[in-house]
Design a protein around this motif. Structure first.
Motif, short mmCIF file in Angstrom:
data_model
loop_
_atom_site.label_atom_id
_atom_site.label_comp_id
_atom_site.label_asym_id
_atom_site.label_seq_id
_atom_site.Cartn_x
_atom_site.Cartn_y
_atom_site.Cartn_z
N PRO A 201 10.81 -29.58 7.93
CA PRO A 201 11.90 -30.67 8.22
C PRO A 201 10.57 -31.84 8.75
CG PRO A 201 12.16 -28.74 9.84
CD PRO A 201 10.93 -28.72 8.60
N SER A 202 9.24 -31.68 8.82
CA SER A 202 8.57 -33.15 9.11
C SER A 202 8.38 -33.66 7.82
CB SER A 202 7.98 -32.92 10.02
OG SER A 202 8.98 -32.55 11.44
N LYS A 252 13.11 -22.76 7.17
CA LYS A 252 12.77 -23.67 7.60
C LYS A 252 11.19 -24.01 7.81
CE LYS A 252 17.31 -25.93 8.39
NZ LYS A 252 17.67 -26.20 9.37
N VAL A 253 9.70 -23.85 8.31
CA VAL A 253 8.57 -23.55 8.61
C VAL A 253 8.11 -25.09 9.09
CG1 VAL A 253 8.79 -21.66 6.68
CG2 VAL A 253 7.72 -23.75 6.74
N SER A 254 6.97 -24.52 9.55
CA SER A 254 6.40 -25.98 10.43
C SER A 254 5.09 -25.73 9.96
CB SER A 254 6.83 -26.25 12.02
OG SER A 254 6.06 -27.15 12.07
N GLY A 255 4.22 -26.92 9.29
CA GLY A 255 3.35 -27.16 9.07
C GLY A 255 3.08 -25.89 7.64
N TRP A 256 1.86 -26.82 7.08
CA TRP A 256 1.04 -26.09 5.70
C TRP A 256 1.42 -24.28 5.58
CZ3 TRP A 256 -0.45 -27.49 1.04
CH2 TRP A 256 -1.59 -26.35 0.31
N ASP A 401 6.81 -41.66 8.72
CA ASP A 401 7.44 -41.56 9.71
C ASP A 401 8.42 -41.73 10.45
OD1 ASP A 401 5.37 -39.82 10.01
OD2 ASP A 401 3.73 -40.79 10.91
N VAL A 402 8.35 -43.03 10.06
CA VAL A 402 9.83 -43.29 10.33
C VAL A 402 11.68 -43.18 9.50
CG1 VAL A 402 11.48 -45.70 10.70
CG2 VAL A 402 8.93 -46.54 10.71
N LYS A 404 12.03 -40.30 9.25
CA LYS A 404 11.82 -38.79 9.62
C LYS A 404 13.20 -37.94 10.51
CE LYS A 404 7.16 -36.97 8.86
NZ LYS A 404 5.87 -36.49 9.83
N ASP A 405 13.50 -39.46 11.29
CA ASP A 405 14.39 -39.06 12.32
C ASP A 405 15.71 -39.40 11.92
OD1 ASP A 405 12.94 -37.72 13.84
OD2 ASP A 405 12.91 -39.84 15.00
N LYS A 412 21.70 -33.67 9.15
CA LYS A 412 23.09 -32.95 10.29
C LYS A 412 24.20 -34.00 10.27
CE LYS A 412 20.23 -31.86 14.17
NZ LYS A 412 19.31 -32.77 14.10
N THR C 64 10.21 -45.75 17.16
CA THR C 64 9.21 -44.79 17.16
C THR C 64 8.59 -44.91 18.75
OG1 THR C 64 9.37 -45.12 14.93
CG2 THR C 64 7.25 -43.70 15.73
N LYS C 125 1.41 -21.58 16.90
CA LYS C 125 2.27 -21.82 15.64
C LYS C 125 2.80 -20.25 15.53
CE LYS C 125 0.06 -25.59 13.82
NZ LYS C 125 -0.01 -26.38 12.11
N LEU C 151 9.95 -24.43 16.88
CA LEU C 151 9.07 -25.53 15.95
C LEU C 151 9.39 -26.49 14.99
CD1 LEU C 151 6.33 -23.36 14.73
CD2 LEU C 151 5.68 -24.89 15.85
N THR C 152 10.76 -26.01 15.43
CA THR C 152 11.48 -26.81 14.34
C THR C 152 13.24 -27.30 14.66
OG1 THR C 152 12.72 -25.22 12.90
CG2 THR C 152 11.07 -26.19 11.76
N GLY C 242 10.45 -34.21 12.75
CA GLY C 242 10.94 -35.77 12.71
C GLY C 242 9.96 -36.00 14.27
N ASN C 243 10.06 -37.60 14.54
CA ASN C 243 9.92 -37.19 15.69
C ASN C 243 10.04 -36.82 16.85
OD1 ASN C 243 7.67 -39.33 14.56
ND2 ASN C 243 9.77 -40.63 14.09
N TYR C 259 -1.85 -44.99 9.66
CA TYR C 259 -1.43 -45.76 8.81
C TYR C 259 -2.26 -47.15 8.50
CZ TYR C 259 2.75 -43.60 11.78
OH TYR C 259 3.98 -43.07 12.24
#
Lengths: 434, 280, 292
Positions: A201-202, A252-256, A401-402, A404-405, A412, C64, C125, C151-152, C242-243, C259
């Motif tokens: 999701p990120s 859904k996973v987190s990370g590579w 990054d802005v 993502k949320d 949702k 942020t 993880k 994690l999510t 997200g953040n 950045y």
């Protein structure tokens, strides 16, 4: 009494050692950093990928110029970014490399922040020799600064066996739309119980793929104006993304690593991603013959094509490190022109070249048993030619990054228009001072 | 009047500590299993031993990232830094307590400020300072030297603070008695304070060595040539790959954690109650 | 007379702390002043210009930044007390002379903080993956019905970060307590024992007051550590989903390096962090009765 002597002794030894350690270091520094010195230093990341490709290039360059020494220093990409920024920002070129690998998404930022740091390579990089979007990535003000390296051309990696069970043949997977992909995902999940793909999701890579397939980006084509609020392509992409994230077909996973693990354990049916993923997938040797690669899906409407890109990098020459001519000559005779080198690299690391002439090379025409005897290199390079050019601008990661949320809010159920409008304001403020 | 439940209390302690210890050590078990596994198995979270130990070690020592040299570099830096930092910082921490005045207190409070700034904000000016030493007689302290890695961490407010807090428990009467005997101030520090504060030095040595050994951001920026790289930099370079070889990395990680672990095991023996009493 | 003594004390004191004062001034304060100037500037790194308070004003409308700040304070308020209490309890137990294998216990509990970040994040993880050991255990004892998305999910990701920091840094703080405990005279406990004081009473009436300087030390350093928290979030969740788990330090790092660099804004945020730490430290020093 004894303790005092001991302490004094220890302190003296420590100081002495410090001094010798330093002086040893000092003298070495001055000799290796002599700017008229011949040795070229290259920075790149990934020992098994970019470093290997560079080694191949050095070996092939030996035939042209046996005297030129080239040294590779492998570091993490984040480490390179940080060292480059610190060095360039403090105006001290000491210790910076002659040639450095920079990701396509980041290069515009460097060219903006440090306008005089990079050498203009327009005369060794011929525009028509490469996939056009790769050249565009490293171009600023009409000058070409980068020698395109690996193509991040996107493909839809899929498991033929799982899709067959869900009722889809290889022909059904060619040149599909994302809407069709969503439909297939539902069938795969309901008929086989397998997830269609994994999604972090990120990580908004999927949206980037969708946008570039329609020639759109977080920026307008000037690379300066933030383009979120009224970006129809982004909205269409988000619609697909939301469906995928909410209809239970995507894990859904987190990370590579988690994504890699899911692929290698056979827990997913597809992976829509960049060509560089190939070597990772081939790590699952037991799945040989079960994979194929189809063109990446397109968005319905929006002039979207079945070709896009994600990731990828190019080689750049730093002016201040001396021996610019040597660095240019090296790149000119290797990555900028040599299809045979691309052939070797394809075999060694599985990277798809940006150099169009590589297409005729034997490894590009070969059939690969892992991919059910598909000519994968040929196909990927062919699709690469169709990838639309976009201007990645200097703040791709920051805007993302802005975003993502807001994106997770949209998933949702938040209103797309107002959320994106808000994100636009945030993103504009974020990149204002670059 | 003896404690009644002391027996049960002790058993409770064993149970509690054993649980905490297992939770703490579990990742080490994972790492040791990882040394023998393939990358795929590690990422999949497998807890069974594999047969790749030899191959992983071979990869670790045969790649050209210079793991062994980095071990040597890290050891050099950590040892020198620990010795210098302990001496200079304990001198100050002790001084702030024994020669406590309003002025010295203000000096101390100002020093505390120095550990409150995020290092990322200081990095570029610091780098500029060190790089300005190039081509001067002070080049031996300039960028790409071990000295440039060590110098910013020799005097740290953190250590001074720690020594100061511990020195507060040091009985001032001992100092006064020594003065009566005509001992010099420096000798009181080295002969009375230092031997009776082994516990403090042990803790400080562990922390300093560990921080130096794991230090990442500053060495990354200031060390330029790859033959000077330290362990964290080499591990980072190993991990940054589309397909990292985690088996090989686990071997490197386990080797690289051993020095600190061993140092800790030996130094923690200094944590014996009643050290001060024995000096009295 | 009194003045004379103070002057003499000062003179001798400088002999002891001047090396540190000089080194810290050069290595920290000079760069800090430079950074302070930078915080009033903006533009490309090689060509920055003065913008006054603009960087400081920008923070108020930067989502942020606000998210990162509230995350950071959440970690601080929830995690630091838990960790310090745990570390203190463990240290007191490990200081019990009747306990066998103390060295092994101490080493085991210390180990987490020397685990390399790479393996640490990989392990976390794996353990907290949807099908990982943590969920299996919790489901086996019927504490939860469905696997937690550690994690999510924005909430559980924060919990995970708090668990991770506690796991890694409790043993680290234990060292300071262990070393501090050695400064307490055993005779005090013996006297208390004769008076029939319970162990809990000994802990609250003797150990805690005697450890006050060290408690203060660990409280302040942990506050600083948490406000500068970077490694855990950057390696385990990357600040995501997200953040949701991002911290101020990670944001500062991202602004400087991930950045296109915006050093002015990054240093401005750094100084806000400094101010927050100073205020919190002063409160703690006051509460710790440290004015004398």
């Amino acid at each position: 009494m004894k303790l005092k002597h001991l302490l004094a002794g220890v302190a003296v030894i420590a100081l002495g050692a410090l001094l010798t350690a330093c002086s040893g270091g000092g003298s070495k520094t001055s000799s290796s950093n002599n700017s008229s010195g011949k040795t070229l230093t290259v920075w790149c990341w990934d020992e098994t990928y970019n470093t290997k490709a560079m080694q191949d290039a050095i070996a092939s360059y030996k035939k042209a110029n046996g005297k030129q020494k080239v040294k590779i220093v492998t570091m993490a990409q984040d480490d390179i970014v940080q060292k480059l920024n610190t060095g360039l920002a403090s105006g001290n070129n000491k210790g910076l490399p002659n040639i450095v690998l920079i990701e396509d998404y980041r290069i515009q930022g460097y060219l903006t922040s440090y306008p005089d740091a990079f050498s203009d390579l327009s005369n060794i990089v011929k525009k028509d020799d490469f996939s056009s979007y790769k050249v565009a990535a490293g171009t600023k003000g009409g000058k070409r600064y980068g020698v395109p390296f690996d193509s991040g051309v996107a493909g839809l990696f899929y498991r033929t066996d799982i899709l067959k069970k869900a009722g889809y043949s290889d022909a059904d997977m060619q040149n599909i739309t994302w809407d069709k992909f969503v439909q297939i995902a539902k069938d795969v999940k309901s008929k086989t119980g397998t997830y269609m793909m994994t999604q972090d999701p990120s990580d908004l890579g999927l949206l980037r793929i969708m946008m570039q397939s329609a020639g759109s980006w977080y920026y307008k084509s000037n690379g300066k104006t933030v383009n979120l609020a009224n970006n129809q392509v982004l909205k269409d992409g988000l619609k697909v993304y939301k469906e995928l994230m909410t209809d239970g077909t995507v894990e859904k996973v987190s990370g590579w690593d988690a994504g890699v693990a899911a692929v290698q354990k056979g827990k997913v049916a597809t992976a829509p991603t960049g060509s560089w993923y190939s070597s990772t997938i081939q790590g699952a040797k037991d799945q040989s013959g079960k994979w194929r690669i189809a063109p990446i899906p397109r968005l319905s409407g929006d002039d979207s094509v079945n070709a896009s890109s994600i990731g990828g990098a190019g080689w750049y020459v730093l002016k201040g490190s001396g021996n610019v001519a040597g660095a240019k000559d090296f790149l000119k005779k290797t990555f900028a022109s040599d299809p045979k080198l691309m052939n070797t690299i394809a075999k060694d690391i599985g990277a798809v070249a940006s150099l169009k002439s590589a297409l005729k090379q034997p490894n590009y025409q070969a059939e690969y048993p892992f991919y059910s005897n598909q000519k994968v290199f040929n196909d990927l390079l062919t699709w690469a030619k169709k990838v639309p050019e976009v201007n990645y601008g200097s703040g791709t990661y920051q805007i993302e990054d802005v975003l993502k949320d807001p994106v997770s809010a949209i998933v949702k159920g938040a209103n797309v228009d107002s959320t994106l409008k808000d994100a636009q304001t945030q993103a504009e403020a974020a990149v204002k001072n670059q | 009047m003896m404690r009644k439940k002391s027996h049960w209390g002790l058993i409770g302690e064993y149970v509690f500590l054993t649980i905490i210890a297992i939770i703490s050590v579990f990742p080490f078990y994972f790492m040791i299993v990882g040394m023998t596994s393939t990358s795929q198995n590690i990422v999949a979270g497998s807890l069974a031993f594999g047969g790749e130990l030899f191959k992983n070690f071979q990869n670790l020592f045969s790649n050209n990232l210079g793991f062994v040299r980095a071990l040597g570099n890290s050891a050099w830096i950590a040892v020198i830094q620990t010795i210098l930092a302990l001496f200079i910082s304990s001198l100050a921490g002790y001084g702030f307590v024994i020669y406590h005045t309003k002025l010295s207190n203000r000096v101390f409070n100002t020093l505390l400020l120095s550990m409150m700034v995020p290092f990322a904000a200081l990095m570029i000016p610091l780098y500029r300072m060190f790089s300005a030493l190039s081509n001067t007689p002070f080049e031996i302290f300039g960028i790409n030297t071990f000295a440039s890695v060590i110098l910013p961490s020799v005097a740290t407010a953190f250590l001074i603070f720690f020594f100061r807090q511990n020195a507060k428990a040091f009985p001032i009467s001992l100092v006064e008695a020594a003065r009566m005997d005509g001992m010099s101030e420096f000798n009181i520090f080295t002969h009375i304070y230092m031997p009776s504060s082994k516990n403090t030095y042990a803790a400080a040595a562990i922390i300093t060595f560990m921080n130096s050994w794991n230090n990442y951001l500053w060495p990354l920026v200031v060390l330029q040539s790859d033959d000077k790289r330290t362990i964290p930099l080499v591990l980072s370079a190993m991990g940054a790959s589309y397909t990292p070889d985690y088996g090989m990395m686990m071997c490197g990680i386990v080797i690289s954690t051993l020095p600190t672990a061993i140092l800790f095991f030996f130094l923690q023996r200094q944590f014996v109650q009643g050290m001060l009493g024995s000096v009295k | 007379m009194k003045d004379n003594l103070a002057r003499r004390k000062n003179r001798m004191g400088w002999g002891f702390f001047s090396p540190s004062v000089i080194l810290i001034s050069v290595m920290v304060f000079i760069p800090m002043i430079y950074a302070l100037f930078t915080s009033f500037m903006a533009g490309p790194p090689v060509n920055m210009h003065w913008v006054g308070l603009q960087n400081y004003q920008a923070m108020f409308s930067d989502k942020t930044f606000l998210t990162a700040a509230s995350n950071t304070f959440l970690y601080l308020i929830v995690q630091v007390p838990i960790m310090l209490f745990l570390a203190m309890i463990i240290s007191v137990m490990l200081n019990d002379n009747r306990l066998k294998f103390r060295g092994l216990y101490r080493t085991a509990i210390f180990l987490p903080c020397i685990t390399s970040l790479v393996s640490y994040s990989l392990i976390m993880k794996t353990i907290f993956a949807p099908t990982g050991i943590a969920n299996k255990l919790l489901m086996d004892v019927h504490l939860i019905g469905a696997p937690i998305q550690w994690l999510t999910d924005p909430f559980w990701a924060k919990v995970l970060i708090i668990i991770s920091i506690t796991w890694r840094w409790t043993g680290y703080n234990m060292i300071f307590f262990l070393s501090g405990l050695q400064n307490i005279d055993t005779e005090i406990y013996e006297a208390a024992e004769i008076d029939g004081a319970s162990r809990w009473k000994q802990f609250t009436r003797i150990t805690i007051p005697m450890l006050k300087p060290i408690i203060l030390f660990t409280a302040i350093t942990s506050t600083i550590g948490t406000l500068q928290l970077f490694d855990e979030v950057n390696n385990i969740t990357k600040g995501g989903p997200g953040n949701a788990t991002t911290t101020l330090s990670q944001y500062i790092y991202n602004l400087s390096y991930k950045y296109t660099p915006n050093f002015g804004y990054a240093t401005a945020i750094s100084f806000v962090v400094v101010i927050a730490i100073v205020v919190l430290s002063l409160i703690q020093l006051k509460a710790g009765g440290e004015d004398k």
